[in-house]
Design a protein around this motif. Structure first.
Motif, short mmCIF file in Angstrom:
data_model
loop_
_atom_site.label_atom_id
_atom_site.label_comp_id
_atom_site.label_asym_id
_atom_site.label_seq_id
_atom_site.Cartn_x
_atom_site.Cartn_y
_atom_site.Cartn_z
N LEU A 65 -23.90 34.64 23.41
CA LEU A 65 -22.72 33.94 22.86
C LEU A 65 -22.99 32.47 22.54
O LEU A 65 -22.07 31.72 22.26
N ARG A 66 -24.25 32.07 22.54
CA ARG A 66 -24.59 30.65 22.33
C ARG A 66 -24.13 30.14 20.97
O ARG A 66 -23.85 28.96 20.82
N PHE A 67 -24.03 31.01 19.96
CA PHE A 67 -23.61 30.59 18.62
C PHE A 67 -22.23 31.14 18.25
O PHE A 67 -21.88 31.22 17.08
N ASP A 68 -21.44 31.50 19.23
CA ASP A 68 -20.08 32.03 19.00
C ASP A 68 -19.11 30.85 18.96
O ASP A 68 -18.95 30.13 19.96
N GLU A 69 -18.43 30.67 17.85
CA GLU A 69 -17.53 29.52 17.68
C GLU A 69 -16.32 29.57 18.61
O GLU A 69 -15.75 28.53 18.93
N HIS A 70 -15.91 30.76 19.05
CA HIS A 70 -14.80 30.85 20.01
C HIS A 70 -15.25 30.45 21.42
O HIS A 70 -14.44 30.09 22.25
N ASN A 71 -16.55 30.56 21.68
CA ASN A 71 -17.09 30.28 23.01
C ASN A 71 -17.46 28.81 23.20
O ASN A 71 -17.82 28.41 24.30
N THR A 88 -11.77 26.72 34.89
CA THR A 88 -10.36 27.10 34.96
C THR A 88 -9.56 26.38 33.87
O THR A 88 -8.78 27.02 33.15
N GLY A 89 -9.78 25.08 33.73
CA GLY A 89 -9.11 24.33 32.67
C GLY A 89 -9.55 24.79 31.29
O GLY A 89 -8.74 24.84 30.36
N TYR A 90 -10.84 25.13 31.16
CA TYR A 90 -11.37 25.60 29.87
C TYR A 90 -10.67 26.89 29.46
O TYR A 90 -10.28 27.07 28.31
N ARG A 91 -10.49 27.82 30.42
CA ARG A 91 -9.85 29.10 30.11
C ARG A 91 -8.42 28.88 29.64
O ARG A 91 -7.96 29.51 28.69
N ILE A 92 -7.70 27.96 30.27
CA ILE A 92 -6.33 27.65 29.86
C ILE A 92 -6.34 27.07 28.44
O ILE A 92 -5.54 27.46 27.59
N GLY A 93 -7.27 26.13 28.19
CA GLY A 93 -7.40 25.55 26.85
C GLY A 93 -7.73 26.58 25.79
O GLY A 93 -7.22 26.54 24.67
N LEU A 94 -8.60 27.52 26.14
CA LEU A 94 -8.96 28.59 25.20
C LEU A 94 -7.76 29.48 24.91
O LEU A 94 -7.55 29.88 23.76
N PHE A 95 -7.00 29.81 25.93
CA PHE A 95 -5.81 30.64 25.74
C PHE A 95 -4.88 30.00 24.73
O PHE A 95 -4.35 30.67 23.84
N VAL A 96 -4.71 28.68 24.82
CA VAL A 96 -3.85 27.95 23.89
C VAL A 96 -4.44 27.93 22.48
O VAL A 96 -3.74 28.15 21.49
N ARG A 97 -5.75 27.68 22.37
CA ARG A 97 -6.39 27.52 21.05
C ARG A 97 -6.66 28.82 20.33
O ARG A 97 -6.47 28.91 19.11
N ILE A 98 -7.15 29.85 21.03
CA ILE A 98 -7.57 31.06 20.31
C ILE A 98 -6.70 32.28 20.62
O ILE A 98 -6.79 33.29 19.94
N ALA A 100 -4.67 35.08 23.53
CA ALA A 100 -5.06 36.01 24.60
C ALA A 100 -6.01 37.10 24.11
O ALA A 100 -6.98 37.44 24.79
N GLU A 101 -5.77 37.63 22.91
CA GLU A 101 -6.60 38.72 22.41
C GLU A 101 -8.04 38.27 22.17
O GLU A 101 -8.99 38.95 22.59
N LEU A 103 -9.49 35.68 23.53
CA LEU A 103 -10.06 35.30 24.82
C LEU A 103 -10.53 36.54 25.58
O LEU A 103 -11.63 36.55 26.14
N ASP A 104 -9.73 37.59 25.58
CA ASP A 104 -10.12 38.85 26.23
C ASP A 104 -11.39 39.42 25.59
O ASP A 104 -12.28 39.89 26.29
N ALA A 105 -11.45 39.37 24.27
CA ALA A 105 -12.63 39.88 23.56
C ALA A 105 -13.88 39.06 23.92
O ALA A 105 -14.96 39.62 24.13
N LEU A 106 -13.72 37.75 24.01
CA LEU A 106 -14.83 36.87 24.37
C LEU A 106 -15.32 37.17 25.79
O LEU A 106 -16.53 37.28 26.03
N GLU A 107 -14.40 37.34 26.72
CA GLU A 107 -14.78 37.62 28.10
C GLU A 107 -15.40 39.01 28.27
O GLU A 107 -16.23 39.22 29.16
N ALA A 108 -15.04 39.94 27.40
CA ALA A 108 -15.57 41.31 27.50
C ALA A 108 -16.88 41.50 26.74
O ALA A 108 -17.56 42.51 26.94
N ASP A 109 -17.23 40.56 25.88
CA ASP A 109 -18.41 40.72 25.02
C ASP A 109 -19.71 40.69 25.84
O ASP A 109 -20.08 39.66 26.38
N GLN A 110 -20.35 41.83 25.91
CA GLN A 110 -21.65 41.94 26.58
C GLN A 110 -22.72 42.45 25.62
O GLN A 110 -23.80 42.86 26.05
#
Length: 139
Positions: A65-71, A88-98, A100-101, A103-110
């Motif tokens: 995910l080094r070149f993923d713009e959402h990450n 923790t603060g980053y996750r909250i900021g991401l939720f606001v910017r990108i 929930a959907e 963010l969930d996809a980013l966290e699940a991407d393996q």
């Protein structure tokens, strides 16, 4: 005598990764210029060298995910380096910017990604161009 072309051919994959990462990080800083820190929500000092392109999922734990713009978003050096990314603060900021959907996809991407030298050259060139266009539009 080594010419520029010969030196380019001698670059290692690691050197290409570093150059592509620098181009990507430059784009992230340009994209997020003037925004608040993703993790703390505080204003950042854009005049000096106090803004990092901070990754939510670190390059070490999620190199795919080094070149993923959402990450990756502009983050204060303090939060990124001294608070271990303030996740923790980053996750909250991401939720606001990108949202929930995304963010969930980013966290699940393996999905593993192996970047070839040719891939890295394209990434470097693409982000260099995107940064140049973005800065011209901002001017």
């Amino acid at each position: 005598m080594l010419t520029k072309a010969k030196l380019t051919k001698l670059k290692t994959r690691g050197q290409w990764i570093a150059e592509a990462q620098a181009a990507f990080n430059g784009f992230i800083r340009a994209r997020d210029y003037g925004k608040l820190c993703i993790s703390s929500g505080k204003p950042m000092d854009w005049t000096g060298n106090q803004v990092d392109a901070g990754h939510y999922r670190s390059r070490g734990s999620a190199p795919h995910l080094r070149f993923d713009e959402h990450n990756c978003h502009a983050q204060s050096k303090h939060d990124n380096r001294y608070l271990s990314g303030n996740v923790t603060g980053y996750r909250i900021g991401l939720f606001v910017r990108i949202g929930a959907e995304a963010l969930d996809a980013l966290e699940a991407d393996q999905t593993p990604r192996k970047y070839s030298i040719d891939d890295l050259k394209v990434i470097k060139a693409a982000y260099t161009l995107k940064t140049k266009k973005l800065k011209a539009a901002q001017a």
